[in-house]
Design an enzyme around this catalytic site. Structure first.
Site, PDB file in Angstrom:
ATOM      1  N   TYR A  18      21.231 -36.349 -57.582  1.00  0.00           N
ATOM      2  CA  TYR A  18      21.130 -34.889 -57.563  1.00  0.00           C
ATOM      3  C   TYR A  18      22.217 -34.301 -56.666  1.00  0.00           C
ATOM      4  O   TYR A  18      22.427 -34.762 -55.548  1.00  0.00           O
ATOM      5  CB  TYR A  18      19.750 -34.467 -57.059  1.00  0.00           C
ATOM      6  CG  TYR A  18      19.639 -32.973 -56.956  1.00  0.00           C
ATOM      7  CD1 TYR A  18      19.289 -32.227 -58.069  1.00  0.00           C
ATOM      8  CD2 TYR A  18      19.937 -32.321 -55.781  1.00  0.00           C
ATOM      9  CE1 TYR A  18      19.223 -30.843 -57.988  1.00  0.00           C
ATOM     10  CE2 TYR A  18      19.868 -30.943 -55.696  1.00  0.00           C
ATOM     11  CZ  TYR A  18      19.514 -30.208 -56.803  1.00  0.00           C
ATOM     12  OH  TYR A  18      19.457 -28.851 -56.724  1.00  0.00           O
ATOM     13  N   TRP A  22      25.610 -30.946 -56.506  1.00  0.00           N
ATOM     14  CA  TRP A  22      26.535 -30.081 -57.218  1.00  0.00           C
ATOM     15  C   TRP A  22      27.700 -30.850 -57.835  1.00  0.00           C
ATOM     16  O   TRP A  22      28.324 -30.387 -58.766  1.00  0.00           O
ATOM     17  CB  TRP A  22      27.055 -28.996 -56.272  1.00  0.00           C
ATOM     18  CG  TRP A  22      26.123 -27.836 -56.155  1.00  0.00           C
ATOM     19  CD1 TRP A  22      24.858 -27.865 -55.666  1.00  0.00           C
ATOM     20  CD2 TRP A  22      26.374 -26.488 -56.554  1.00  0.00           C
ATOM     21  NE1 TRP A  22      24.298 -26.603 -55.712  1.00  0.00           N
ATOM     22  CE2 TRP A  22      25.217 -25.732 -56.251  1.00  0.00           C
ATOM     23  CE3 TRP A  22      27.463 -25.835 -57.106  1.00  0.00           C
ATOM     24  CZ2 TRP A  22      25.121 -24.375 -56.503  1.00  0.00           C
ATOM     25  CZ3 TRP A  22      27.367 -24.475 -57.353  1.00  0.00           C
ATOM     26  CH2 TRP A  22      26.209 -23.760 -57.045  1.00  0.00           C
TER      27      TRP A  22
END
Length: 777
Positions: free
Chosen positions: A111, A113
């Site tokens: 997980y 960006w």
């Protein structure tokens, strides 16, 4: 020789200025009205001395094998090895775990960006690889708005309104006359957009609304959660009390008979059950303005006046993502919808509700009607997922049952963690608890450009390239352009693209052709772009062919029409029903009632958080910690950059607190302070400001975790990472989202000798066993 190349990032599109093979400058894209100052940190990150120079293996794992000395993760040194040996080790471990324990024993959450580039997006690359390998345990939803993603489909039939399907800026600027902002609209967050952004326009639209007569009310513990130029009225509520405030507003509308009876009757179900709760028919506690004001610590008269204004003019009610990252985080988002329904303006231009304005740069922009270029990840054959924020629970309690959105599930037994493009030692709550869980897997593999805390707690670290070291395509469906991201420099050290690393592993495991489909980087970029171009044409939008796009550096996306959330539903609810069981807005949900969750009742409810300023625990830990998004980074990204470095106080993350709270503790501006509770402690630099409500401290997320005794549970964090303090439990059994914003702490001046922060300096690695073997993958 100097060259200028188009590129993009989460902080915006830019031109990379390269001299003799080294990045020397970053120039914002012309036409961007408010480029992010964070762009200046990109060069610092690219050439930082914390880059991972070569594949590295934790000494204890290398010498004693999988599962050995796992308690040394974070403390052991690393041994550099060649790429051939590193990939052989990873491939062998993947094969062993699959054979002995099955694919669900591999956790491929990754997980984060990751990259603004859509092909070299690490999480997608890894998901594609693991799916072709037979699957893994994955994560559902995200840390940003997990609770909202769970609750909104039950209320309005879709999670879209929290993910960007909101009334567009131009409509708000023209029609909204009163904007009630729960959590504000923090422009610092609007500096960033996943996939990049070519125009930072949030400030422009807020000014346009102001100039057109919109008035603003900010309901938040932090005054500058809303831009100063809006001259917003400030209701400085206690953290986590937004649901109570909204109930107080709703009660005023009810008892003064100001709510929209016709809207509630035609477009909603379950109001009668909710009305009993508002009136206190069953619990003897009317949810009046006085009741709400006592909980929130504000004036009851101000609430009543605000309720009357909301029905007297065109009103937009919004809530930021941060509200639902708290104990019972589903409730404020559900109540936002219900309050807007009582006002009766849902589906009207400039009225109704919305979420996350200001939370990312593209929120409020209309999505273009075709898919952005993206690498297909495929389907996970293992079918195993956990709620995104339940990592530590999974690692600490394999096989144990848990509830999630009406399902009864069991946590898998994870033997191998494979992480690429994220940093759980930034995102996750209660890092000491995570550290205990992180010791359980037999092997942890990490792709990482830098020696982040996650890399330092891995067994095998594979150096990955950054976006400037590869070609890619930047695209966000909320932007008005697709950007060609030209490679600016050669890979630093021995760094490789995630695609090349995974292709090398796929070759060893027998599915390289399926993973690459016979395409290299250039062929994939052309393929993905042309697929989007054909989809655009089917939707009446014309994009240039790939070669023209690549040479020009961008492709403009044709403008789209204005948008009003639920406009069609309002015009004809029979022809355009919502995807709820009733087809209408569910003020009371029979589905949720059937789940029987005491922590998520079947209508919006004020449920006291486990930790808040009204809790008994506040006697020992009397300050409410707000661990919001930083002004100087994106999460933990660019913490080594100049903007973040320049913001530090005594080398630590700045902690903002009210002067009255500081005076009570003999803390002065610039002092080194210790924040602590029963979960952990960290150092920070004191910044005194009356923009923070008394009783509240603000310590932004993203300072790299730097324990005084690496690898030791409970060690003092030297840098100011708030997640050594935050609680790690689900928002409720329905959403199981993170509850980071329900955390009480104490603060004191730190007068001892504080070791210097080390995490942003290079981690030495032994060169024992190092080879220069090339894989050729």
């Amino acid at each position: 020789m100097t060259s200028r190349l188009p590129h993009s990032s989460h902080w915006g599109a830019f031109t990379a200025e390269v001299h003799d093979g080294r990045l020397v400058g970053v120039l914002p894209r012309p036409g961007d009205p408010e480029p992010s100052p964070l762009l200046s940190g990109i060069a610092d990150a690219l050439h930082a001395d914390v880059r991972v120079a070569a594949p590295a293996v934790r000494r204890g794992w290398l010498e004693q094998g999988p599962g050995a000395t796992s308690e040394r993760r974070g403390a052991d040194d690393f041994v550099e090895v060649g790429w051939d040996r590193a990939l052989d080790l990873v491939a062998a471990e993947l094969d062993r775990v699959r054979r002995e324990h099955g694919n669900p024993a591999i956790f491929g959450g990754s997980y984060g960006w990751a990259s603004a580039g859509r092909f070299h997006h690490a999480k997608t690359q890894l998901a594609r690889f693991l799916n072709l390998f037979g699957g893994c345990t994955d994560q559902k939803y995200n840390y940003s708005y997990a609770a909202a993603s769970a609750i909104l489909p039950h209320v309005v039939g879709t999670g879209g309104p929290t993910a960007g399907e909101v009334t567009s800026w131009d409509v708000i600027a023209e029609h909204t006359r009163l904007w009630v902002m729960f959590g504000g609209a923090p422009l610092k967050n609007a500096q960033v957009e996943s996939g990049g952004i070519t125009r930072h326009s949030a400030a422009h639209w807020l000014r346009a609304a102001r100039d057109n007569g919109t008035r603003f009310v900010a309901v938040t513990p932090i005054r500058d959660d809303v831009a100063g130029f809006l001259d917003a009225a400030w209701l400085p509520v206690r953290p986590n009390t937004d649901t109570a405030v909204m109930l107080g507003l709703a009660h005023t509308l009810l008892v003064e008979d100001r709510y929209d009876r016709d809207f509630v009757a035609r477009y909603c179900v379950g109001f009668d059950r909710f009305r009993r709760y508002l009136e206190g028919a069953d619990d003897g506690r009317p949810k009046s303005a006085e009741w709400a004001a006592a909980i929130a610590g504000i004036d009851a008269g101000a609430l009543r006046d605000l309720a009357r204004r909301m029905v007297a003019e065109r009103t937009m009610i919004t809530s930021t993502w941060s509200l639902q990252r708290a104990d019972h985080g589903e409730q404020p988002f559900w109540m936002t919808v219900v309050l807007a329904a009582m006002v009766g303006q849902i589906g009207l231009p400039g009225g109704g509700f919305g979420f996350a304005y200001g939370d990312t740069a593209g929120m409020g922009n209309r999505r273009y009607p075709f898919p952005a270029p993206a690498l297909p990840a495929g389907v996970n054959p293992a079918g195993s997922t956990i709620p995104v924020a339940r990592i530590a629970d999974m690692l600490l309690h394999p096989g144990e049952p848990y509830d999630f959105d009406g399902e009864r599930r069991r946590y898998p037994d994870i033997r191998l963690v494979y992480w690429a493009g994220g940093n759980p030692f930034h995102h996750h709550q209660d890092l000491n608890r995570l550290l205990r869980g992180w010791r359980r897997p037999e092997t942890v593999v990490v792709h990482e450009p830098w020696w982040t805390a996650t890399a330092r707690h891995a067994d095998i670290v594979l150096p990955a390239t950054t976006t400037l070291e590869r070609n890619d395509i930047g695209a966000s469906s909320r932007d008005d352009a697709i950007v060609a991201m030209h490679q600016a420099v050669e890979p630093v050290g021995q760094a490789r693209h995630d695609f090349d690393i995974l292709a090398g592993l796929a070759g060893r495991l027998g599915f390289r052709d399926a993973f690459t489909e016979g395409r290299d980087e250039a062929a994939w970029l052309r393929h993905l772009y042309e697929r989007s171009r054909r989809a655009a044409a089917r939707n009446g939008a014309e994009l240039p062919e790939f070669d023209e796009f690549w040479a020009r550096g961008h492709a403009d996306v044709p403008g789209t029409r204005s948008f009003v959330l639920f406009e069609a539903f309002r015009s004809d609810p029979a022809a355009h029903p919502l995807r709820t069981p009733s087809g209408r807005i569910e003020i009371f949900s029979a589905t949720i009632e059937g789940f029987g969750y005491d922590d998520c009742p079947p209508h919006p409810t004020w449920l006291e958080p486990a930790e808040w300023l009204g809790a008994a625990q506040a006697a020992r830990h009397p300050l409410h910690l707000i661990s919001n998004q930083p002004r100087t980074r994106l999460h933990g990204q660019l913490d080594m950059g100049r903007v973040s470095r320049d913001s530090k106080v005594n080398g630590r993350e700045p902690c903002r607190l009210n002067p009255s709270d500081a005076a009570a503790r003999a803390i002065r501006d610039g002092d080194l302070i210790r924040l602590f509770n029963d979960r952990g402690a960290c150092l920070a630099g004191a910044v005194l400001t009356d923009a923070v409500r008394p009783g509240v401290v603000e310590l932004a997320t993203g300072a790299w975790y730097d324990p005084r005794e690496p690898g030791t549970v409970g060690a003092l964090d030297l840098h100011g990472n708030p997640n050594v303090l935050t609680a790690d439990h689900g928002t409720s059994r329905l959403g199981q989202g993170p509850s980071a914003h329900s955390a009480l702490v104490q603060a004191e001046r730190f007068d001892g000798d504080a070791p210097p922060v080390a995490v942003l300096r290079v981690t030495p690695v032994s060169d024992e066993g190092k080879t220069d073997g090339a894989d050729g993958s």
